[in-house]
Design an enzyme around this catalytic site. Structure first.
Site, mmCIF file in Angstrom:
data_model
loop_
_atom_site.group_PDB
_atom_site.id
_atom_site.type_symbol
_atom_site.label_atom_id
_atom_site.label_comp_id
_atom_site.label_asym_id
_atom_site.label_seq_id
_atom_site.Cartn_x
_atom_site.Cartn_y
_atom_site.Cartn_z
ATOM 1 N NE ARG A 36 -4.001 -6.388 9.881
ATOM 2 C CZ ARG A 36 -4.527 -5.565 8.627
ATOM 3 N NH1 ARG A 36 -5.069 -6.096 7.620
ATOM 4 N NH2 ARG A 36 -4.585 -4.213 9.033
ATOM 5 N N GLY A 365 -4.266 1.958 11.392
ATOM 6 C CA GLY A 365 -3.749 2.546 10.246
ATOM 7 C C GLY A 365 -2.060 3.023 10.124
ATOM 8 N N GLY A 388 -9.673 1.977 9.871
ATOM 9 C CA GLY A 388 -11.063 2.385 9.387
ATOM 10 C C GLY A 388 -12.207 2.186 10.221
#
Length: 407
Positions: A36, A365, A388
């Site tokens: 990330r 996810g 999400g």
């Protein structure tokens, strides 16, 4: 229309707040996966190259401010951004990366003002502030006062109307200042918008939904029923559908309050359900007797469905091979255990076979974790960084709070 980071003007010497998603897995200050952080580098590097003074904000983990003070302090200690700032410094060296341990006040203001052109400041975890998740106006105003422009590059947080995702850009826009989407956001929004605004050449459009609960995906099922040609159902949620149709599901998870809804969805004629299952009496391998795992069409009492069976894998593969567009969110079984990986791997393999012939999106996810684990990430047109957020973008017809505020 959304303004992109490359459309921002006169960045040299300007203070630019970038909302990134540095919510990385880490324990005791050791980062287990820095993907990330690396995903935000194109935006960060561009702004540094333009001579901007780059201020990075992100949340990390959960901090429950309603808990006892000592619990909150322990959560803060476990979710300190200092190790993330240090890792970023290693990655972008020799660019200077500073860290501010404060989330507001004079110390933060001084740290921002001390930045030189092309330098980076990482601010402490936004969730240290209880006003972050409430989109507190005073907190948003304080953060907005520190900078000249805002870039949203945290797609995984774009479905949350928090101070750092919505409050700050709302204020800056009202003041006539620039707000834009970063490179990661551009990629996410463009790819997921295609799954919302379906073109004729993208049909047949097949959605693949797994996961635990039907109730978690009610809205997205409704949206996809209106857009898709077929919806493939796997994971634990399949057993609520099977129960609704009067089939035996043993001790498999089932939401009794969703049976009518499941039956109504199935009546659309677009839903495919498992025709066989891999079952066991015990979820935990340590408790499982030898020979307990078996393949059945009707699940006997005392057994639980833990993956789709071989006939279902063939049925689902044939449907996937016809598709011109795929949206996948949720594994087919308990893929974390080797005995129940075959269904999820079969979906990966089928999608790999249509690489270059279809537009395929993995909606973040657990399914993204599985795709990475089994080595199929490169076979997808797009693998989302936000489970999400990707689901909410689909179910809300392309709208998310952290995207709409930039329009």
């Amino acid at each position: 229309m959304l303004t992109t980071v490359e459309q921002l003007k006169d960045l040299k010497g300007k203070k630019v707040l970038v909302r990134v998603d540095f919510n990385v897995p880490q324990k005791n200050g050791v980062i287990r996966d820095d993907n990330r952080i690396r995903a935000a580098l194109p935006t960060i590097n561009y702004l540094v190259a333009q001579g901007a003074k780059v201020v990075l904000m992100s949340h990390l983990g959960k901090i429950k401010h309603k808990e006892a003070p000592e619990v909150v302090e322990a959560q803060k200690a476990a979710n300190n951004m200092a190790p993330i700032a240090a890792r970023l410094g290693e990655i972008v060296a020799p660019v200077k990366v500073s860290f501010c341990a404060e989330t507001r006040g004079e110390t933060l203001k001084a740290a921002v003002n001390a930045l030189n052109e092309g330098e980076i400041l990482v601010v402490q975890n936004t969730r240290y502030e209880k006003g972050e998740e409430k989109n507190d106006e005073a907190l948003s105003a304080e953060w907005a006062s520190l900078v000249d422009a805002f870039v949203m590059d945290a797609f995984g947080s774009a479905h949350r109307a928090h101070a750092s995702t919505v409050g700050v850009p709302s204020i800056l826009k009202a003041e006539g200042k620039q707000v834009a989407e970063g490179y990661l956001m551009i990629k996410e929004v463009d790819n997921l918008t295609r799954c919302v605004e379906v073109k004729a050449e993208d049909r047949p459009y097949v959605a693949i939904l797994g996961g635990f609960k039907v109730s978690d995906k009610i809205k997205v099922i409704e949206t996809l029923l209106a857009k898709c040609d077929k919806i493939i159902i796997g994971g634990a949620m399949a057993y609520t559908f099977k129960k609704a149709l009067g089939q035996e599901i043993g001790t498999s998870p089932c939401e009794l309050d969703q049976l009518d809804y499941a039956k109504k969805c199935y009546a659309s004629g677009k839903i495919l359900l498992p025709v066989d299952s891999v079952v066991a009496q015990h979820f935990d391998p340590a408790e499982r007797a030898e020979g307990e795992i078996k393949v059945v069409e009707q699940i006997p009492e005392g057994y639980e469905g833990l993956d789709i069976g071989p006939k279902t894998r063939e049925l689902y593969t044939n449907e996937i091979l016809k598709a011109h567009m795929i949206f996948w969110n949720g594994p087919m079984g308990v893929f974390e255990q080797e005995d129940f990986q075959a269904g999820t791997i079969a979906v990966c393999e089928a999608i790999a076979k249509i690489e270059g012939k279809a537009f395929t999106v993995c909606g973040g996810g657990d399914s993204a974790s599985a795709v990475k684990q089994f080595g199929y990430k490169s076979k997808f047109s797009h693998v989302s960084t936000g489970g999400g957020a990707s689901l909410e973008m689909i179910e809300n017809d392309g709208h998310l709070p952290g995207v709409d505020v930039l329009r």
